[in-house]
Design an enzyme around this catalytic site. Structure first.
Site, PDB file in Angstrom:
ATOM      1  N   GLY A  26      33.294  40.793  89.886  1.00  0.00           N
ATOM      2  CA  GLY A  26      33.718  41.714  90.933  1.00  0.00           C
ATOM      3  C   GLY A  26      34.640  42.809  90.455  1.00  0.00           C
ATOM      4  N   CYS A  52      48.554  36.582  88.421  1.00  0.00           N
ATOM      5  CA  CYS A  52      48.035  35.451  89.202  1.00  0.00           C
ATOM      6  C   CYS A  52      48.859  34.188  89.031  1.00  0.00           C
ATOM      7  CB  CYS A  52      46.569  35.198  88.850  1.00  0.00           C
ATOM      8  SG  CYS A  52      46.287  34.553  87.176  1.00  0.00           S
ATOM      9  N   CYS A  99      43.562  37.467  79.595  1.00  0.00           N
ATOM     10  CA  CYS A  99      42.686  36.566  80.349  1.00  0.00           C
ATOM     11  C   CYS A  99      41.238  37.035  80.282  1.00  0.00           C
ATOM     12  CB  CYS A  99      43.169  36.500  81.800  1.00  0.00           C
ATOM     13  SG  CYS A  99      42.303  35.283  82.807  1.00  0.00           S
ATOM     14  N   GLY A 135      37.984  35.513  96.098  1.00  0.00           N
ATOM     15  CA  GLY A 135      38.336  36.717  96.832  1.00  0.00           C
ATOM     16  C   GLY A 135      37.119  37.426  97.381  1.00  0.00           C
TER      17      GLY A 135
END
EC number: 2.8.1.13
Length: 370
Positions: free
Chosen positions: A137, A209, A113, A23
């Site tokens: 990020g 996701c 996660c 991304g």
């Protein structure tokens, strides 16, 4: 002023590993790292088997995302590794999510996660490469306060991701870097354009996701078919009001899908009893929670009794008291369910958090007053 990586040595002799999802955020982090003059290595996790990954869109760490991450690394002239974590992700995140959902709880897979494959395993890999830090990020701030490193909310409230990172340990925070924590998304996209990155206009990933279409029930039904068995909808006194087509379609606090008419007030799911295949419903005031029991606590800062607690990613932190096992809300709180994360703050500083295992209902009088 561009973000800093706070390296403990001269950048020319440093090595930075960047977790790259494909991304715009992680791609800009890689570009900023490359600008420092350090050796930069991009690492992308393949979280789905190849045949499944190439068909996915709107998620992260999927086929197109891996390709985009590699393209960005080629543009920046840095190395790029792809790690096959499909098996670890399935057992550590997807299977746990499905189990919790099937038990009538409301899990937060992004926290699972981050506590597992994205931080624990990636940090281990970065250390094996001899890296001085792992940069991501995420929109959070890493603040050095004397001899202590703290995690603070992202400067942009609309982008803050600290709720999902409460499980970060103090040792991990020493090693991690979050260079986007002080930036708004618009400026991050501007940096991507400035660097000529192909992902500059790429949309953000949506939903969970591994369920990019938002059909959580479909995933759970496929892995736990018994959750699709029909059952009764009952009121809080146990009277049968109607039926449902599987508890998998419901979470606590949900109104849509109950479809029972002729009631004086709208009905909400107050409790899920998966073994009996039963939904307990009631008016909104029945959802008011006075306290929550929280376990598996991780403290990034000092243990405190007076905190601001956030029980959903989009909720505002509310004044609360913590006694070591029980979180008591100053006023009745709504939308609180076992399985969710309770995350503690002091202003912008993240203190820690844990998993809600049970709730205590507020009295109807207090709920009505609130």
């Amino acid at each position: 002023m561009l973000p800093r990586f706070d390296l403990e040595k001269d950048a020319a002799s440093a090595r930075i590993v960047v977790a790259m999802s494909g991304g715009v955020d992680s791609s800009v982090v890689a570009a900023l790292a490359a600008r420092t003059g350090a050796e930069v290595i991009g690492v992308t996790l393949q979280l789905y088997d190849h045949g499944e990954a190439v068909k996915r869109s709107g998620s992260c760490c999927a086929g197109q995302d891996i390709y985009d991450a590699k393209t960005v690394c080629d543009r920046l002239g840095i190395a790029h590794y792809v790690l096959d974590y499909e098996s670890r992700f399935r057992t550590g995140v997807i299977d746990k999510f499905v189990h919790e959902y099937a038990e009538g709880r409301t899990p937060v897979p992004c926290s699972l996660c981050n506590q597992g494959v994205k931080f624990t395993d990636l940090i281990g890999f970065a250390r094996e490469l001899g890296a001085d830090c792992l940069a991501t990020g995420h929109y959070v701030r890493r603040v050095v306060n004397g001899d202590r490193v703290e995690m603070w909310k992202g400067r942009d409230p609309a982008r803050d991701q600290s709720y999902f990172l409460y499980g970060t340990t103090r040792d991990q925070l020493e090693y991690l870097r979050f260079p986007l924590g002080n930036l708004p998304k618009s400026e991050v996209r501007g940096l991507a354009v400035e660097e000529g990155l192909v992902v500059a206009d790429k949309p953000d990933s949506q939903d969970i996701c591994f369920v990019p279409d938002g059909d959580y029930a479909g995933l759970v039904k496929r892995l736990r078919p018994e959750t699709a068995a029909p059952g009764d909808i009952v009121d809080m006194q146990g009277r049968v009001l109607g039926g449902h087509q599987g508890v998998v379609h419901f979470t606590i606090g949900q109104r849509r899908g109950i479809e029972i008419g002729g009631q004086p007030e709208p009905l909400y799911v107050v409790r899920i009893e998966p073994e009996q295949r039963r939904l307990v419903v009631g008016p909104r005031r029945a959802l008011a929670v006075a306290a929550a029991h929280v376990e598996r606590i991780n403290w990034l800062a000092e243990d405190q009794q007076v905190v601001e607690a956030k029980v959903r990613s989009l909720a505002r932190p509310v004044p609360s008291r913590w006694d070591g096992k029980r979180l008591t809300f100053e006023s009745p709180e709504y939308g609180v369910a076992p399985g969710q994360s309770a995350v503690f703050y002091e202003g912008d500083r993240l203190l820690g958090g844990g998993t809600i295992t049970a709730t205590e209902t507020a009295s109807m009088d207090k709920a009505a007053a609130a």
